[in-house]
Design a protein around this motif. Sequence first.
Motif, PDB file in Angstrom:
ATOM      1  N   HIS A 170       0.864  -1.180   0.000  1.00 26.92           N
ATOM      2  CA  HIS A 170       0.000   0.000   0.000  1.00 26.92           C
ATOM      3  C   HIS A 170       0.905   1.236   0.000  1.00 26.92           C
ATOM      4  CE1 HIS A 170      -3.409  -2.595   0.978  1.00 26.92           C
ATOM      5  NE2 HIS A 170      -2.642  -3.146   1.896  1.00 26.92           N
ATOM      6  N   ALA A 171       0.659   2.201  -0.859  1.00 23.88           N
ATOM      7  CA  ALA A 171       1.592   3.316  -0.983  1.00 23.88           C
ATOM      8  C   ALA A 171       0.862   4.619  -1.258  1.00 23.88           C
ATOM      9  CB  ALA A 171       2.606   3.043  -2.096  1.00 23.88           C
ATOM     10  N   PHE A 172       1.436   5.683  -0.733  1.00 22.98           N
ATOM     11  CA  PHE A 172       0.896   7.034  -0.908  1.00 22.98           C
ATOM     12  C   PHE A 172       2.016   7.985  -1.300  1.00 22.98           C
ATOM     13  CE2 PHE A 172      -1.931   5.027   2.155  1.00 22.98           C
ATOM     14  CZ  PHE A 172      -3.190   5.386   1.695  1.00 22.98           C
ATOM     15  N   ARG A 173       1.660   8.967  -2.107  1.00 25.26           N
ATOM     16  CA  ARG A 173       2.614  10.042  -2.392  1.00 25.26           C
ATOM     17  C   ARG A 173       2.620  11.003  -1.216  1.00 25.26           C
ATOM     18  NH1 ARG A 173       3.470  13.414  -8.024  1.00 25.26           N
ATOM     19  NH2 ARG A 173       5.448  14.379  -7.399  1.00 25.26           N
ATOM     20  N   PHE A 174       3.793  11.263  -0.689  1.00 24.22           N
ATOM     21  CA  PHE A 174       3.931  12.097   0.499  1.00 24.22           C
ATOM     22  C   PHE A 174       3.725  13.566   0.152  1.00 24.22           C
ATOM     23  CE2 PHE A 174       6.372  14.681   3.469  1.00 24.22           C
ATOM     24  CZ  PHE A 174       5.937  14.189   4.698  1.00 24.22           C
ATOM     25  N   VAL A 175       2.915  14.228   0.962  1.00 23.66           N
ATOM     26  CA  VAL A 175       2.695  15.670   0.840  1.00 23.66           C
ATOM     27  C   VAL A 175       3.259  16.375   2.064  1.00 23.66           C
ATOM     28  CG1 VAL A 175       0.959  17.492   0.626  1.00 23.66           C
ATOM     29  CG2 VAL A 175       0.631  15.304  -0.566  1.00 23.66           C
ATOM     30  N   ASP A 176       2.790  15.982   3.239  1.00 26.03           N
ATOM     31  CA  ASP A 176       3.314  16.490   4.499  1.00 26.03           C
ATOM     32  C   ASP A 176       2.916  15.515   5.604  1.00 26.03           C
ATOM     33  OD1 ASP A 176       0.600  17.076   5.281  1.00 26.03           O
ATOM     34  OD2 ASP A 176       0.755  19.051   4.367  1.00 26.03           O
ATOM     35  N   ALA A 177       3.391  15.782   6.811  1.00 22.88           N
ATOM     36  CA  ALA A 177       3.175  14.835   7.906  1.00 22.88           C
ATOM     37  C   ALA A 177       1.698  14.687   8.249  1.00 22.88           C
ATOM     38  CB  ALA A 177       3.975  15.277   9.133  1.00 22.88           C
ATOM     39  N   GLN A 178       0.951  15.773   8.183  1.00 22.76           N
ATOM     40  CA  GLN A 178      -0.464  15.687   8.528  1.00 22.76           C
ATOM     41  C   GLN A 178      -1.241  14.854   7.512  1.00 22.76           C
ATOM     42  OE1 GLN A 178      -1.908  16.584  11.409  1.00 22.76           O
ATOM     43  NE2 GLN A 178       0.223  17.015  11.983  1.00 22.76           N
ATOM     44  N   GLN A 179      -0.911  15.020   6.224  1.00 26.56           N
ATOM     45  CA  GLN A 179      -1.565  14.195   5.209  1.00 26.56           C
ATOM     46  C   GLN A 179      -1.173  12.739   5.383  1.00 26.56           C
ATOM     47  OE1 GLN A 179      -3.938  15.077   2.815  1.00 26.56           O
ATOM     48  NE2 GLN A 179      -4.061  12.842   2.677  1.00 26.56           N
ATOM     49  N   ALA A 180       0.063  12.480   5.727  1.00 25.80           N
ATOM     50  CA  ALA A 180       0.497  11.101   5.962  1.00 25.80           C
ATOM     51  C   ALA A 180      -0.290  10.473   7.100  1.00 25.80           C
ATOM     52  CB  ALA A 180       1.996  11.061   6.266  1.00 25.80           C
ATOM     53  N   ARG A 181      -0.559  11.246   8.141  1.00 27.39           N
ATOM     54  CA  ARG A 181      -1.384  10.728   9.244  1.00 27.39           C
ATOM     55  C   ARG A 181      -2.791  10.384   8.754  1.00 27.39           C
ATOM     56  NH1 ARG A 181       0.319  11.405  14.633  1.00 27.39           N
ATOM     57  NH2 ARG A 181       2.351  12.435  14.815  1.00 27.39           N
ATOM     58  N   ARG A 182      -3.330  11.231   7.907  1.00 29.22           N
ATOM     59  CA  ARG A 182      -4.674  10.945   7.373  1.00 29.22           C
ATOM     60  C   ARG A 182      -4.648   9.703   6.486  1.00 29.22           C
ATOM     61  NH1 ARG A 182      -4.775  16.726   7.374  1.00 29.22           N
ATOM     62  NH2 ARG A 182      -4.024  16.854   5.230  1.00 29.22           N
ATOM     63  N   ASN A 183      -3.602   9.582   5.676  1.00 32.00           N
ATOM     64  CA  ASN A 183      -3.462   8.382   4.836  1.00 32.00           C
ATOM     65  C   ASN A 183      -3.381   7.127   5.688  1.00 32.00           C
ATOM     66  OD1 ASN A 183      -1.243  10.188   2.613  1.00 32.00           O
ATOM     67  ND2 ASN A 183      -3.441   9.873   2.376  1.00 32.00           N
ATOM     68  N   LEU A 184      -2.598   7.174   6.741  1.00 34.97           N
ATOM     69  CA  LEU A 184      -2.454   6.024   7.623  1.00 34.97           C
ATOM     70  C   LEU A 184      -3.784   5.697   8.306  1.00 34.97           C
ATOM     71  CD1 LEU A 184       1.035   6.869   9.136  1.00 34.97           C
ATOM     72  CD2 LEU A 184       0.479   4.864   7.739  1.00 34.97           C
ATOM     73  N   GLU A 185      -4.492   6.713   8.718  1.00 39.57           N
ATOM     74  CA  GLU A 185      -5.799   6.498   9.358  1.00 39.57           C
ATOM     75  C   GLU A 185      -6.754   5.791   8.395  1.00 39.57           C
ATOM     76  OE1 GLU A 185      -9.357   8.986  11.668  1.00 39.57           O
ATOM     77  OE2 GLU A 185      -7.632  10.033  10.842  1.00 39.57           O
ATOM     78  N   SER A 186      -6.667   6.147   7.100  1.00 40.25           N
ATOM     79  CA  SER A 186      -7.536   5.515   6.103  1.00 40.25           C
ATOM     80  C   SER A 186      -7.211   4.039   5.930  1.00 40.25           C
ATOM     81  CB  SER A 186      -7.397   6.236   4.751  1.00 40.25           C
ATOM     82  OG  SER A 186      -6.192   5.882   4.070  1.00 40.25           O
ATOM     83  N   MET A 187      -6.010   3.648   6.353  1.00 42.28           N
ATOM     84  CA  MET A 187      -5.601   2.247   6.269  1.00 42.28           C
ATOM     85  C   MET A 187      -5.821   1.496   7.582  1.00 42.28           C
ATOM     86  SD  MET A 187      -4.665   2.073   3.168  1.00 42.28           S
ATOM     87  CE  MET A 187      -4.024   0.422   3.182  1.00 42.28           C
ATOM     88  N   GLY A 188      -6.454   2.174   8.551  1.00 38.38           N
ATOM     89  CA  GLY A 188      -6.736   1.525   9.819  1.00 38.38           C
ATOM     90  C   GLY A 188      -5.645   1.690  10.869  1.00 38.38           C
ATOM     91  N   VAL A 189      -4.635   2.508  10.581  1.00 37.27           N
ATOM     92  CA  VAL A 189      -3.566   2.752  11.558  1.00 37.27           C
ATOM     93  C   VAL A 189      -4.079   3.737  12.590  1.00 37.27           C
ATOM     94  CG1 VAL A 189      -1.266   3.733  11.882  1.00 37.27           C
ATOM     95  CG2 VAL A 189      -1.732   2.252   9.904  1.00 37.27           C
ATOM     96  N   ARG A 190      -3.939   3.373  13.849  1.00 32.29           N
ATOM     97  CA  ARG A 190      -4.405   4.222  14.948  1.00 32.29           C
ATOM     98  C   ARG A 190      -3.215   4.655  15.795  1.00 32.29           C
ATOM     99  NH1 ARG A 190      -7.773   4.597  11.949  1.00 32.29           N
ATOM    100  NH2 ARG A 190      -9.860   3.664  11.933  1.00 32.29           N
ATOM    101  N   LEU A 191      -3.073   5.959  15.915  1.00 34.18           N
ATOM    102  CA  LEU A 191      -1.953   6.526  16.672  1.00 34.18           C
ATOM    103  C   LEU A 191      -2.459   7.252  17.911  1.00 34.18           C
ATOM    104  CD1 LEU A 191       0.145   7.918  13.695  1.00 34.18           C
ATOM    105  CD2 LEU A 191       0.395   5.749  14.888  1.00 34.18           C
TER     106      LEU A 191
END
Length: 211
Positions: free
Chosen positions: A190-211
């Motif tokens: 599963h891969a995403f193009r990095f924009v910034d840290a906040q977008q990366a957190r949102r991308n991870l959340e969409s994959m079920g990652v909970r921080l």
Amino acid sequence: MASASRPITDVIFDFCGVVLDWQCRAALEGRYPAELVDRICADDDPCGFFDYEDRMDHGELLEQVLPDVRREQGEEIADIFADYIARYDDALPRMIPGMEELLSDLRQAGYGVWGLTNWSCETFHVAFEKFPQLERLLDGTVVSGVEKKFKPNADFYELALRRFRLKPDSCVFFDDTAKNVTGARQVGIHAFRFVDAQQARRNLESMGVRL
């Protein structure tokens, strides 16, 4: 991208433009005339800096590349390129804002955190010397210049998966370059193009990652 069918256990990050702010210009400004710096750093790479550095990222050493720089660009550019490589820490002014916190949060939440980078074997050590917290934040890193494999080729991702003992569909990968994101997806990561840290957190959340 839809959420993962298999729970995400590990997150893999590119380095430059994702974890670290890499700026060729930062290593040149103040040492060389502004117009020369502008020419070296222009998007169309008229002095070949990005191409020569890419060759080093693919596994060539400075001593192998430098004769071509001299022949193709002249002594002045060759001397500047050698100086740039020698002072590579100046090209890494900071970690990308929010990324130290994101990597730390992932580790604290129990996720594996890894690096996968196209980087020269001669300058990669600079990242860990300038940002020693990377030793604590990353479980391991695979470097193209060491392995002589590189993104976006499938064998480089597959090498990382084997070395880290990961299942591709349990991983999320971030890279700031579109072709490298595509390369990861082609091997099942599963891969995403990095924009910034906040977008990366949102991308991870969409994959079920909970921080």
